[in-house]
Design an enzyme around this catalytic site. Structure first.
Site, PDB file in Angstrom:
ATOM      1  N   ASP A 107       0.817  -1.217   0.000  1.00 23.67           N
ATOM      2  CA  ASP A 107       0.000   0.000   0.000  1.00 23.67           C
ATOM      3  C   ASP A 107       0.851   1.267   0.000  1.00 23.67           C
ATOM      4  O   ASP A 107       0.703   2.144   0.856  1.00 23.67           O
ATOM      5  CB  ASP A 107      -0.941   0.026   1.218  1.00 23.67           C
ATOM      6  CG  ASP A 107      -1.798  -1.208   1.340  1.00 23.67           C
ATOM      7  OD1 ASP A 107      -2.142  -1.785   0.297  1.00 23.67           O
ATOM      8  OD2 ASP A 107      -2.130  -1.591   2.482  1.00 23.67           O
ATOM      9  N   GLU A 271     -11.466  -0.106  -3.708  1.00 24.86           N
ATOM     10  CA  GLU A 271     -10.698   0.493  -2.612  1.00 24.86           C
ATOM     11  C   GLU A 271      -9.487   1.248  -3.158  1.00 24.86           C
ATOM     12  O   GLU A 271      -9.167   1.172  -4.348  1.00 24.86           O
ATOM     13  CB  GLU A 271     -10.250  -0.578  -1.632  1.00 24.86           C
ATOM     14  CG  GLU A 271      -9.305  -1.599  -2.225  1.00 24.86           C
ATOM     15  CD  GLU A 271      -8.969  -2.734  -1.257  1.00 24.86           C
ATOM     16  OE1 GLU A 271      -9.732  -2.949  -0.287  1.00 24.86           O
ATOM     17  OE2 GLU A 271      -7.949  -3.410  -1.467  1.00 24.86           O
TER      18      GLU A 271
END
Length: 529
Positions: A107, A271
């Site tokens: 991420d 997301e």
């Protein structure tokens, strides 16, 4: 990023031996001034053939080239692991090159600012940042923890930090919970000054509409700041919906939210929404299909200059994934990304996480970067994910570093005892080959000139424990075992050494942890700093 129950499988934060830092975001000018096919996971780290036996958009952007991807560092040559810039095995690599991964975590939010790269990734119990003057040395830099929280309602499952620079302050947006996934909410930290390394203080909870919320970060369109995030989809049972709300300042959402319909090729998630800007147009790129799966991928929406982002029908859905798995190069699950520009502002780059295994797992996601270009119609062309070991040119304006890479077949590596070698490991190995041995006492000795060295190779459920030493010093024991087979993993990073010629020795101990089925140790890729 990994999601736990009730909507996704248990979150597992990728363990890193060490790490590095780097970065920059495509933030419009207004914001600056605002207040596969599964590999057989058989026995040891030997090649697969042997294993089978055991089982405000800046105005200046890059003109679209004739090719879909930049020819100097993106065109894949004869090997799936070789970019066109890749020198021949056994030769020194130029000081203007690098190889992925640049960080062993997931991420990534990666920026370039004031002469340095910065990267923040998911760490679980903290916010950590890595900083490096060159992308080439980011992997070898230490993590600097800039935030731990004493509030039990938000000190666990800390995911997906995202940088923003607004005025003379830095903001980090992130997701956290009390340890229960359903209680995830979004928060923001604020720096004390104009330094991405902080110090930071807790600023606010943001966009709390009383339900699960993750992956939020600001976008700017028509000079107005908005906040976009992922939350539960209506009737879909999981975090499968994107939302947007207007912002009155970098830490406050004002008014109601609007759901933005978003396709994704699967029902699981929408997301990690991240903005990209060009010529007045705002692109909203996002991840779909569960980060633990090999089909985790990027899709894209866009909105025209002047259109209101709070009107859902103003968003245009682009068909199909814009960045997805590349089985040829051994890259699965590419997603949860950020964008940055080269130091001189002439090139566009994407940072993302991906895995070297097609197995359904949240482990082994590492941060990679590569350059992208633009199509004639003004849309971004991200190309295909490059192999982890593909040598690329550094971003334009990067000062570079005296780095090099050694392959296990190069003359700088000598072997004693019984070792086997081959190319059966394919795209899970650097240059498609490696050496392996399970014989106690067998050694591999690497002679290198530099001040630091890193070892990357296959981990597998048939791997054992190595003893690694530098210049005849004390041995450090490293376990090469993994519950699944995965390639080009960072297994060892040496301490910083006086610059000069050194020897690194890897000794097969003949030992293994109880979960492993063998004592094999592999030699594959050696990064020299």
């Amino acid at each position: 990023m990994p999601r736990t129950s009730p909507w996704r499988a248990a979150h597992v934060v990728l363990a890193a031996l060490i790490v590095a830092l780097s970065p920059s975001i495509h933030a419009p000018a207004q914001a600056e001034t605002a207040s596969a096919q599964a590999q057989p996971a058989a026995a040891p780290a030997q090649p697969a053939a042997a294993q089978a036996q055991t089982a405000a958009p800046p105005a200046q952007t890059i003109a679209a080239p004739d090719q879909a991807v930049a020819p100097r560092d993106q065109a894949v040559a004869t090997s799936a692991h070789a970019a066109s810039y890749e020198p021949k095995p056994g030769t020194a690599r130029a000081a203007d090159s690098f190889r992925n991964p640049v960080n062993p975590s997931a991420d990534p939010s990666l920026i370039y600012h004031d002469g340095s790269y910065y990267v923040a990734t998911t760490r679980g119990d903290r916010i950590g940042i890595w900083r490096s003057r060159s992308l080439a040395t980011l992997l070898a830099e230490p993590e600097q923890v800039v935030w731990r929280d004493g509030d039990a309602s938000r000190d666990k499952q800390m995911w997906a930090p995202a940088f923003r620079h607004v005025g003379s302050r830095w903001y980090i947006y992130y997701t956290a919970s009390d340890g229960v996934d359903a209680n995830h909410r979004m928060y923001v930290l604020e720096s004390a000054g104009d330094d991405p390394m902080g110090p930071y203080a807790f600023k606010a909870k943001i966009a709390d509409f009383g339900e699960y919320a993750i992956d939020g970060e600001p976008i700017t369109h028509n000079g107005q700041m908005y906040f976009v995030w992922a939350g539960p989809g209506r009737g879909m049972g999981g975090p499968a919906q994107l939302y947007i709300a207007r912002m009155s300042n970098p830490w406050t959402v004002t008014g109601g939210r609007v759901a933005i319909p978003a396709d994704g090729g699967c029902p699981e998630v929408r997301e990690g929404p991240t903005p990209l800007y060009r010529n007045g147009r705002t692109f909203l790129t996002y991840s779909t299909c569960d980060t633990g799966k090999p089909d985790y991928q990027l899709w894209m929406l866009s909105i025209a200059d002047g259109a209101d982002p709070m009107v859902a029908s103003n968003w245009r859905q682009h068909p199909g994934p814009v960045f997805s798995r590349n089985d040829e190069t051994g890259v699965w699950g590419p997603g949860h990304h950020s964008f940055f520009r080269s130091p001189d502002g002439t090139e566009d780059w994407i940072a993302y996480h991906a895995k070297n295994t097609s197995t359904y797992t949240y482990d082994f996601r590492t941060t990679r970067v590569q350059r992208f270009t633009w199509n004639a119609d003004g849309t971004p062309n991200f190309g295909r994910p490059l192999a982890a070991g593909a040598t690329q040119r550094l971003p334009s304006g990067d000062p570079g570093a005296a780095t090099s890479v050694i392959n296990d077949f190069d003359p700088q590596v000598t072997y004693a005892g019984t070792w086997q070698s081959g190319s059966g490991c394919g795209n899970q190995c650097f240059w498609g080959n490696d050496h392996w041995s399970g014989q106690a006492g067998a050694t591999a000795t690497v002679t290198f000139t530099g001040s630091r060295v890193a070892l990357l190779s296959v981990r597998d459920r048939g791997n054992g424990i190595a003893a690694i030493s530098i210049d005849g010093g004390p041995e450090q024991r490293v376990d090469y075992y993994s519950g699944i087979r995965v390639g080009e993993q960072l297994n060892y990073l040496s301490p910083v050494l006086p610059y000069g010629t050194h020897t690194l020795r890897v000794r097969v101990t003949g030992e293994r942890n109880p979960a492993s089925g063998s004592t094999v140790i592999s030699m594959d890729r050696i990064e020299v700093y």
